[in-house]
Design a protein around this motif. Structure first.
Motif, PDB file in Angstrom:
ATOM      1  N   ARG A 147       0.845  -1.195   0.000  1.00 45.39           N
ATOM      2  CA  ARG A 147       0.000   0.000   0.000  1.00 45.39           C
ATOM      3  C   ARG A 147       0.880   1.244   0.000  1.00 45.39           C
ATOM      4  O   ARG A 147       1.839   1.350   0.774  1.00 45.39           O
ATOM      5  N   TYR A 150      -2.781   6.314   1.883  1.00 39.29           N
ATOM      6  CA  TYR A 150      -3.534   6.076   3.117  1.00 39.29           C
ATOM      7  C   TYR A 150      -4.655   7.102   3.241  1.00 39.29           C
ATOM      8  O   TYR A 150      -4.420   8.320   3.158  1.00 39.29           O
ATOM      9  N   ASP A 151      -5.861   6.600   3.413  1.00 40.64           N
ATOM     10  CA  ASP A 151      -7.050   7.444   3.520  1.00 40.64           C
ATOM     11  C   ASP A 151      -7.071   8.124   4.889  1.00 40.64           C
ATOM     12  O   ASP A 151      -7.084   7.440   5.925  1.00 40.64           O
ATOM     13  N   VAL A 154      -9.783   6.848   7.205  1.00 33.71           N
ATOM     14  CA  VAL A 154      -9.511   5.534   7.782  1.00 33.71           C
ATOM     15  C   VAL A 154      -8.554   5.676   8.963  1.00 33.71           C
ATOM     16  O   VAL A 154      -8.712   5.007   9.999  1.00 33.71           O
ATOM     17  N   ILE A 155      -7.581   6.551   8.838  1.00 32.55           N
ATOM     18  CA  ILE A 155      -6.639   6.785   9.943  1.00 32.55           C
ATOM     19  C   ILE A 155      -7.382   7.305  11.167  1.00 32.55           C
ATOM     20  O   ILE A 155      -7.150   6.863  12.306  1.00 32.55           O
ATOM     21  N   LYS A 158      -9.412   4.451  12.809  1.00 31.19           N
ATOM     22  CA  LYS A 158      -8.555   3.529  13.558  1.00 31.19           C
ATOM     23  C   LYS A 158      -8.034   4.188  14.835  1.00 31.19           C
ATOM     24  O   LYS A 158      -7.884   3.528  15.876  1.00 31.19           O
ATOM     25  N   HIS A 189       0.819  -0.477   8.851  1.00 30.18           N
ATOM     26  CA  HIS A 189       1.143   0.924   8.560  1.00 30.18           C
ATOM     27  C   HIS A 189      -0.012   1.866   8.932  1.00 30.18           C
ATOM     28  O   HIS A 189       0.234   2.989   9.397  1.00 30.18           O
ATOM     29  N   TYR A 190      -1.239   1.398   8.749  1.00 25.28           N
ATOM     30  CA  TYR A 190      -2.391   2.220   9.160  1.00 25.28           C
ATOM     31  C   TYR A 190      -2.404   2.387  10.679  1.00 25.28           C
ATOM     32  O   TYR A 190      -2.699   3.468  11.204  1.00 25.28           O
ATOM     33  N   ARG A 191      -2.103   1.306  11.397  1.00 21.97           N
ATOM     34  CA  ARG A 191      -2.103   1.373  12.865  1.00 21.97           C
ATOM     35  C   ARG A 191      -1.044   2.349  13.378  1.00 21.97           C
ATOM     36  O   ARG A 191      -1.279   3.111  14.312  1.00 21.97           O
ATOM     37  N   ARG A 193       0.097   4.980  11.846  1.00 21.86           N
ATOM     38  CA  ARG A 193      -0.354   6.347  11.574  1.00 21.86           C
ATOM     39  C   ARG A 193      -1.487   6.759  12.519  1.00 21.86           C
ATOM     40  O   ARG A 193      -1.597   7.929  12.905  1.00 21.86           O
ATOM     41  N   ASN A 225      -2.738  -7.648   3.437  1.00 22.96           N
ATOM     42  CA  ASN A 225      -3.729  -6.624   3.093  1.00 22.96           C
ATOM     43  C   ASN A 225      -4.934  -7.236   2.387  1.00 22.96           C
ATOM     44  O   ASN A 225      -6.081  -6.853   2.653  1.00 22.96           O
ATOM     45  N   GLN A 231      -5.410  -3.491  -0.992  1.00 23.28           N
ATOM     46  CA  GLN A 231      -4.926  -2.219  -1.496  1.00 23.28           C
ATOM     47  C   GLN A 231      -5.595  -1.908  -2.836  1.00 23.28           C
ATOM     48  O   GLN A 231      -6.120  -2.788  -3.499  1.00 23.28           O
TER      49      GLN A 231
END
Length: 394
Positions: A147, A150-151, A154-155, A158, A189-191, A193, A225, A231
């Motif tokens: 990915r 990053y949206d 979404v960040i 989370k 990576h989302y976590r 951020r 993912n 992704q």
């Protein structure tokens, strides 16, 4: 009881009473104690003598039996049986026996190790993995992450979840090969951020200490993912282009076999990167709104028409729409509205290196050239170096 026996007992009581009175008058508190083997003779009226033997130890025990021809031996005191357990029948520990002080070590009791006060906040998961609490500054993004975009929404979502329930799912990482004490994320990576959004400085990380190649780093990211939130097509296009350029995968076939996706889909996905830069800048803002089919149709029409303004209009329409749109209908209607001038056509030229075909080039007759090549091994570097001799290749 016979009358004669009663009379004997009364006579004995009278003798003992006189003896006690005599002792009181002389001021003596206790009768003299004679050796334990002394035999006393007590004269009773109208009775035969009775021999009483004093028992050793405490108060003497005297047995009187005036009817017996010979004196009977004194009864021996029976020992009190030890108390037993109701369940196991073992002798209970005497009350006078003190239990050892459990707070103090003894020579017969081994010392227990002191609790480790410096134990880190981590749990061993298996032989090759550790669960750690790691500073975010020591967590590096996967250079081959599946990915790329990053949206922000979404960040935020989370981050709200982590704030309410803490970080339940740890980030997966491997030791950094060049920085001691640092890690490269494989998944999460989302976590990371989201934790940064909360201004927190640490994250729970499960570290896999099994060595990984660059290809394995990408494949694990891609598969992980896909099992949750795949992704986007544009994410794949950016990642696959980088993997092929850096030689992590030598060809489309190599990449297709590794991730179990057809070579045709890989080719269609990568074609999205050929769209005009103005379009790509909008796509980057929300790649999830652009499906593989939409991007392929956009690039296909762009190669045919060179109508960049219309392509940009379609990209903006897809970006602003909240529902899925079939852009093929808009492309078809737009083509009919155009002046009936013939569309520009291209001539396709095959490119070969030795006996091997490496790609093709399209000549549109308007000064526009489209080049698509695929090299293996050192040939790619040689081609880039050759192109750089007369074109600025960045």
């Amino acid at each position: 009881m016979s009358g004669k026996k009663v009379a004997n007992e009364q006579a004995l009581q009278q003798v003992m009473g006189k003896f006690a009175t005599a002792m009181k008058n002389t001021g003596e508190a206790k009768p003299p104690v004679e050796p334990s083997n002394t035999v006393h003779k007590v004269e009773l009226p109208d009775t035969k003598p009775v021999v009483a033997e004093q028992q050793p130890a405490t108060t003497p025990a005297i047995e009187v039996n005036p009817l017996a021809e010979t004196p009977k031996p004194a009864l021996e005191a029976k020992p009190t049986p030890a108390k037993t357990s109701a369940t196991h029948g073992k002798k209970a520990t005497p009350a006078a026996t003190a239990e050892p002080n459990k707070d103090k070590p003894s020579s017969t009791q081994p010392l227990k190790p002191a609790p480790n006060k410096t134990k880190p906040a981590e749990t061993v998961v298996d032989e090759n993995s550790d669960l750690l609490l790691v500073d975010l500054e020591l967590l590096y993004d996967n250079p081959y992450n599946a990915r790329s975009f990053y949206d922000p929404e979404v960040i935020k979502d989370k981050a709200a979840s982590i704030s309410a329930s803490k970080q339940i799912v740890p980030i997966k990482a491997i030791p950094h090969p060049q920085i001691d004490g640092a890690y490269i994320m494989i998944d999460g990576h989302y976590r990371k951020r989201a934790i940064q959004f909360l201004n927190q400085t640490q994250a729970r990380v499960i570290v896999d200490r099994t060595p990984m190649t660059d290809a394995q780093m990408y494949i694990q990211s891609f598969v992980t993912n896909n099992e949750r939130t795949p992704q986007t097509t544009y994410d794949n296009a950016v990642a696959w282009s980088k993997l092929l350029e850096q030689g992590v995968f030598s060809s489309y076939d190599d990449l297709a076999n590794a991730i179990h996706i057809s070579k045709g889909n890989i080719s269609k996905t990568l074609s999205a990167l050929k769209l005009p830069t103005s379009c790509l800048e909008i796509i980057k803002e929300d790649p999830a709104k652009f499906s593989l089919r939409s991007l392929y149709e956009l690039n296909k029409y762009h190669e045919q028409s060179e109508d960049e303004a219309f392509i940009l209009e379609l990209v903006k329409m897809l970006f602003d729409s909240e529902v899925s749109i079939d852009i093929s209908q808009f492309i078809e209607r737009h083509a009919k509205k155009q002046d009936r001038k013939p569309r520009s056509s291209s001539r396709k030229h095959t490119l070969s290196l030795g006996n091997n075909q490496v790609g093709y080039m399209k000549d549109w007759g308007t000064g526009r050239l489209t080049l698509e090549v695929e090299f293996q091994g050192d040939d790619r570097e040689k081609f880039i170096k050759h192109m750089s001799s007369f074109i600025n290749v960045k």
